[in-house]
Design a protein around this motif. Structure first.
Motif, PDB file in Angstrom:
ATOM      1  N   SER A 267       1.278   4.087  -3.019  1.00 49.21           N
ATOM      2  CA  SER A 267       1.067   5.518  -2.772  1.00 49.21           C
ATOM      3  C   SER A 267       2.298   6.332  -3.154  1.00 49.21           C
ATOM      4  O   SER A 267       2.189   7.413  -3.734  1.00 49.21           O
ATOM      5  CB  SER A 267       0.724   5.755  -1.302  1.00 49.21           C
TER       6      SER A 267
ATOM      7  N   GLN B 187       0.827  -1.204   0.000  1.00 46.75           N
ATOM      8  CA  GLN B 187       0.000   0.000   0.000  1.00 46.75           C
ATOM      9  C   GLN B 187       0.867   1.262   0.000  1.00 46.75           C
ATOM     10  O   GLN B 187       0.621   2.204  -0.758  1.00 46.75           O
ATOM     11  CB  GLN B 187      -0.930  -0.013   1.210  1.00 46.75           C
TER      12      GLN B 187
ATOM     13  N   VAL C  55       0.331  14.798  -5.671  1.00 42.35           N
ATOM     14  CA  VAL C  55       0.350  13.746  -6.676  1.00 42.35           C
ATOM     15  C   VAL C  55       0.206  14.409  -8.039  1.00 42.35           C
ATOM     16  O   VAL C  55      -0.759  15.136  -8.280  1.00 42.35           O
ATOM     17  CB  VAL C  55      -0.797  12.731  -6.443  1.00 42.35           C
TER      18      VAL C  55
END
Length: 115
Positions: A30, A26, A53
């Motif tokens: 990310s 995870q 992002v």
């Protein structure tokens, strides 16, 4: 614009962290989405620093496609302000321009009111 990465000479303290495989996957996903190395990603999360992002290539392309439309709306708004268009069109054009602006920000991943 994010701060540049610190050199390895500046980062002298090591910190061990135990995670299960799902947690590692995870965090890795990310970090990859943010286009950051895992160590930098974890440091920023732990220090509550902003992680931006980057927009996807598809969103960037759509954002570019909207640019001429936004430009045309801006020209229409200027014409409205100069009194060159029919009465009553100004609020409609302003609403359209605002919707295009919000769509462009959404495509870039920018939330309203964020820095």
């Amino acid at each position: 614009m994010p701060r540049p990465l610190k050199s390895s000479r500046e980062l002298r303290q090591r910190f061990d962290l135990y995670l299960d495989e799902r947690e590692v996957d995870q965090i890795r996903a990310s970090a990859q989405a943010a286009r950051l190395p895992m160590s930098t990603f974890l440091r920023r999360v732990a220090l509550r620093q902003q992680i931006t992002v980057p927009p996807s290539a598809g969103n960037l392309e759509r954002w570019r496609e909207l640019a001429p439309l936004a430009n045309n709306l801006n020209q229409i708004a200027h014409a409205c302000n100069a009194g060159l268009l029919p009465e009553g069109i100004d609020p409609v054009v302003s609403q359209l321009a605002e919707q295009v602006r919000l769509l462009r920000m959404e495509l870039l991943g920018v939330r309203e009111g964020s820095p």
